[in-house]
Design a protein around this motif. Structure first.
Motif, short mmCIF file in Angstrom:
data_model
loop_
_atom_site.label_atom_id
_atom_site.label_comp_id
_atom_site.label_asym_id
_atom_site.label_seq_id
_atom_site.Cartn_x
_atom_site.Cartn_y
_atom_site.Cartn_z
N ARG A 502 3.63 -11.22 -7.09
CA ARG A 502 4.06 -9.83 -6.97
C ARG A 502 5.52 -9.68 -7.39
O ARG A 502 5.90 -8.69 -8.03
CB ARG A 502 3.88 -9.35 -5.53
N THR A 534 -7.32 -3.58 -2.35
CA THR A 534 -5.94 -4.05 -2.24
C THR A 534 -5.59 -4.41 -0.80
O THR A 534 -4.95 -5.44 -0.53
CB THR A 534 -4.97 -2.98 -2.74
N GLN A 537 -7.21 -7.62 0.16
CA GLN A 537 -6.52 -8.75 -0.47
C GLN A 537 -5.30 -9.19 0.34
O GLN A 537 -4.99 -10.37 0.44
CB GLN A 537 -6.11 -8.36 -1.90
N ARG A 567 -2.45 -0.56 -8.19
CA ARG A 567 -2.53 -1.66 -7.22
C ARG A 567 -1.12 -2.18 -6.90
O ARG A 567 -0.80 -2.50 -5.76
CB ARG A 567 -3.40 -2.78 -7.78
N MET A 571 0.65 -2.42 -3.24
CA MET A 571 1.18 -3.69 -2.72
C MET A 571 2.66 -3.57 -2.37
O MET A 571 3.12 -4.11 -1.36
CB MET A 571 0.98 -4.79 -3.77
#
Length: 682
Positions: A502, A534, A537, A567, A571
C-alpha cells in the motif's frame, strides 16, 4: 532542463528584487517602526510614572496610619505601665487593642477576661516575649545592605569592601575617625531603630519614587551621614535598584547571614514589559523584605518600642510593644486587624477613577475590598505596584488599569504619522514583495515537506521490511517449533507485505498524479461488493490489532469507476482510522446512496481532528506530528491521494467530526453516466 533553467532565472530575479527593492524598503520600515516603538515605550513609561506616584502616595498614607497608631498606643501604654488592672480598661477604651499584655520579671500577664483569644496569644507570643523562643523579624534589604557595608568598611570584619562599586568618601572616613566610639554607638542605635520602627522610615520615603543613583553621586552607606535616615534608605534602595549585581550580592550575603527571602504576591505588568535597552530592573517578583528569627531580648536592647508582624495560616498579626518606665517592664497588645484594614481603606486617596483602580492587597494577594465596577480585575497582575513596609510583609499597594487597552490606544495615536509613512512605502513594493515572498516561502515549505517525506517513507519502508526479515529468519532457522506461532509469524509477514505494498502504491500514485494515466480506465462496477472485498482483505490485520469492524452495505450500488483506484481510497481511509484510534478501536463502514451520489463512510472512535487542523489534513505531506519519533506512522499522503482519486472520479473525500468522539471520512462519487466527464474535468 529548460524548466530547471526557468526556475533558476525566477529565483535570481527574486533575489535581485529582494536585495534592490524589498530589502531597503523593509529596512527603512523597520527603522521607522523601531522609532515608533520607542516612542510607544516612552509613552508607557510616562504613564507608569504617573501611576507609580499615586501608588507611592497611597503607601505614604498607609505609613501615616501606622505611625499615628504607634504614637497613640505608646501614649496610652505609658498610662498603664505596670498596672495589670488597667489592661482590660485599655482594651475597652481603645478599639484597636486586641489582646493587651504586660511583661514583668520575665512573665507575660493578660487580663483574666481573655479566654480563647488570650490562650492563643499566650501560645503564639508568650514563649517569644518571655525569651524562650525567637520570632521571625522582618527587615528591608536596604537596611541589610547598610549593615553589611558598615561591617565591610574600615574597622569591620567584612571581606568584600573593595567590591563596592562607588567611591568611598575620604572626608567622611576622616570624620568617622574623629567621631570615634560615640559616633559608632549612635550609628548602631540608628540601625536598630531601622529594624524595629520601620514605619518612620516608610513615612519619609513612601511618597518618593526611588530613582536610580549611580556614578560619582552614588551614596556611600558606610559614611556617617547627617542626612535624615529615610533619605539614606531611599538612596540606598535606589542604588540597589540601579545595580543588579550589587543587589544580587546583597541578597546572597543576607541568605548566608540567616535571612530568608520573601516572594511578592503580584506581577507588575509594567515592570515585566520593560525592555533591557531602557533600564536594568530588579526582578519584579523579588521582595525587598527579608526575615530572620530574633530573640525579644535582642530587640529590647536595640530599641524601646516597635511593631512586630507575624504571618501565619490565619493571616497577618501585628504585635505592638513599648518599654515601660520600669527597667524590666514591657506593655503591648495585638492589633485588631479588621479595624486597621478599615483605617487603611479610609486613608487611601481616590480609589476608583476613569483611568485606574487604586487598592491595597493583603498578605494573600487579595484586595481589602472590591470597589464597585472593579470585580473583573486580575488582582495579582497590577499595572504598577510596590510593597508598603516591612511592618506589613507581603502587603502591596497597586494600580490597575480600568481599560487595559487604553495605553495601546494612546500608542496608536502617537504612532499614526509613522505608520502612514510606512504604509506609503509598503504600498509601493507590496505587490512585488508579496509575490516574491510567497513564492520563496512556498518553495522552502515544499522542500522541507519533501525532505520530511523522504525521511518518513524511509522509516515506513524500513519498519515492515525489518519485521518480514526477522520472522523469515526465525522460520528459516526453525527457531519456533509451535505451529500456531509459525502461522502467526506468516500472517504478520503477509500483513506487513500488504502494508508495504500500500505504501508503494501511494508513492507511485503520488508520483504520477499530475500526468495522464492511460491505465486508469473506468468501468461499470458494484461499489458495495468492492467495499466488502476491501474490508474483508484488511479484517485479519485490524482484528489482530484489537479492532471491531462492521460493514453496512446494500446488495447493489453500481458506479462508473476504476476498481483499483477506489480500493486504494478505501484502504487509505481504513489505514487512517487504524492509526488514529487509541482505546476505543471501533470502525464502521457504511455504503449508501444520496441522490445521484454513492457514499462510503468510514467512521472511527479515534482521537479526532482538532479544528485548527481540519482545513489542512488533505494537504500533501501534512501530518499533525511529522517527527520521526511520532508514535503514529505515515507519510502524510494517504488522505491527499484519496481525495485526488475521488476527484478524478468526479467526486470528493470529506471529513466531519463524529458525535460521541472520533471522525467520519466520506467518499462521494457520482452514480450517473456523466461521472467520467466530471472526473476528466477534476
Amino acid at each position: 532542463m529548460a524548466r530547471m533553467g526557468q526556475r533558476r532565472r525566477r529565483f535570481s530575479l527574486a533575489v535581485v528584487f529582494v536585495l534592490a527593492v524589498l530589502g531597503p524598503s523593509v529596512g527603512l520600515s523597520l527603522l521607522a517602526l523601531r522609532a515608533a516603538s520607542r516612542e510607544a515605550l516612552f509613552v508607557e513609561r510616562r504613564f507608569e510614572g504617573s501611576l507609580l506616584a499615586e501608588v507611592n502616595h497611597a503607601a505614604t498614607r498607609i505609613a501615616e496610619v501606622l505611625q499615628v497608631v504607634m504614637e497613640d498606643l505608646a501614649a496610652e501604654a505609658e498610662r498603664i505601665d505596670s498596672d495589670v488592672m488597667a489592661l482590660a480598661r485599655w482594651k475597652k477604651e481603645e478599639p484597636l487593642v486586641g489582646v493587651p499584655f504586660l511583661l514583668q520579671e520575665g512573665r507575660v500577664t493578660i487580663p483574666e477576661a481573655e479566654d480563647d483569644e488570650g490562650a492563643t496569644f499566650l501560645v503564639t507570643f508568650g514563649p517569644f516575649l518571655e525569651g524562650r523562643s525567637n520570632l521571625p523579624v522582618y527587615d528591608d534589604i536596604a537596611d541589610v545592605y547598610r549593615k553589611q557595608m558598615r561591617a565591610d568598611g574600615p574597622g569591620g570584619d567584612g571581606v568584600s569592601a573593595g567590591a563596592v562599586p562607588f567611591p568611598y568618601d575620604t572626608a567622611a572616613r576622616r570624620n568617622d575617625g574623629e567621631r570615634g566610639q560615640e559616633s559608632a554607638a549612635h550609628e548602631e542605635t540608628e540601625g536598630s531603630e531601622s529594624l524595629l520602627d520601620p514605619a518612620k522610615e516608610s513615612l519619609s520615603t513612601a511618597g518618593k519614587t526611588e530613582a536610580p543613583v549611580s556614578g560619582a553621586f552614588a551614596p556611600d552607606p558606610r559614611a556617617k551621614m547627617a542626612a535624615p535616615k529615610g533619605l539614606v534608605q531611599q538612596l540606598v534602595s535606589g542604588f540597589l535598584k540601579s545595580d543588579a549585581a550589587v543587589e544580587e550580592d546583597t541578597y546572597q550575603k543576607a541568605v548566608r547571614e540567616g535571612f530568608q527571602m520573601l516572594e511578592r504576591n503580584v506581577l507588575p505588568q509594567a515592570a515585566l514589559q520593560a525592555p533591557a535597552l531602557f533600564m536594568e530592573r530588579a526582578s519584579p517578583v523579588r521582595s525587598k523584605t527579608v526575615v530572620q528569627g530574633r530573640l525579644f531580648a535582642d530587640l529590647r536592647r536595640e530599641g524601646r518600642s516597635g511593631i512586630l508582624p507575624r504571618l501565619s495560616d490565619e493571616g497577618l498579626e501585628l504585635l505592638f510593644w513599648t518599654q515601660g518606665r520600669e527597667k524590666d517592664g514591657v506593655t503591648g497588645c495585638t492589633l485588631d486587624m479588621p479595624l486597621l484594614r478599615e483605617r487603611f481603606v479610609a486613608a487611601l486617596p481616590e480609589i476608583l477613577s476613569d483611568v485606574r483602580v487604586l487598592m491595597v492587597l493583603n498578605e494573600a494577594g487579595e484586595p481589602l475590598f472590591v470597589p464597585p465596577g472593579a470585580g473583573g480585575l486580575e488582582w495579582k497582575k497590577p499595572f504598577v505596584a510596590r510593597e508598603i513596609s516591612s511592618l506589613l510583609p507581603r502587603w502591596e499597594v497597586g494600580a490597575w488599569l480600568v481599560d487595559p487597552g487604553m495605553i495601546a490606544s494612546l500608542v496608536r495615536t502617537t504612532n499614526l504619522a509613522v505608520w502612514l509613512l510606512v504604509a506609503v512605502l509598503l504600498v509601493t513594493v507590496a505587490t512585488g514583495g508579496t509575490v516574491v515572498l510567497r513564492t520563496l516561502s512556498a518553495e522552502m515549505r515544499l522542500a522541507r515537506q519533501k525532505t520530511t517525506f523522504v525521511a518518513n517513507v524511509s522509516h515506513e519502508l524500513k519498519t515492515p521490511l525489518t519485521s518480514i526479515r526477522l520472522f523469515a529468519e526465525m522460520l528459516l532457522q526453525h527457531r519456533q517449533p509451535d505451529e500456531a506461532r509459525r502461522d502467526d509469524y506468516l500472517r504478520t509477514m503477509v500483513s506487513e507485505a500488504e502494508r508495504l505494498s500500500r505504501l508503494v502504491d501511494n508513492v507511485l500514485t503520488f508520483s504520477r498524479r499530475d500526468a495522464d494515466n492511460p491505465d486508469c480506465i473506468k468501468e461499470r462496477l458494484n461499489l458495495a461488493d468492492l467495499v466488502r472485498e476491501t474490508v474483508e482483505q484488511l479484517r485479519p490485520h485490524l482484528v489482530l490489532h484489537g479492532f471491531s469492524l462492521r460493514v453496512e452495505a446494500p446488495e447493489m450500488l453500481p458506479v462508473q469507476g476504476h476498481a483499483e483506484g477506489l480500493r486504494q481510497v478505501l484502504m487509505n481511509l481504513l489505514s487512517n482510522a487504524e492509526k488514529y484510534s487509541e482505546d476505543r478501536r471501533e470502525v464502521t463502514v457504511i455504503v449508501c446512496s444520496e441522490g445521484d451520489e454513492a457514499v462510503v463512510e468510514v467512521a472511527d472512535r479515534g482521537i479526532g481532528v482538532p479544528p485548527s487542523q481540519a482545513a489542512r489534513i488533505f494537504e500533501e505531506f501534512y501530518r499533525g506530528d511529522d517527527s520521526l519519533t511520532s508514535t503514529r506512522r505515515g507519510t502524510g499522503l494517504e488522505l491527499s491521494i484519496a481525495r485526488h482519486i475521488a476527484r478524478k472520479h468526479g467526486g470528493d473525500v470529506t471529513f466531519r467530526p463524529r458525535d460521541g468522539g472520533g471522525s467520519v471520512f466520506s467518499l462521494r462519487i457520482p452514480t450517473g453516466d456523466d461521472a467520467t466527464r466530471k472526473g476528466a474535468g477534476a
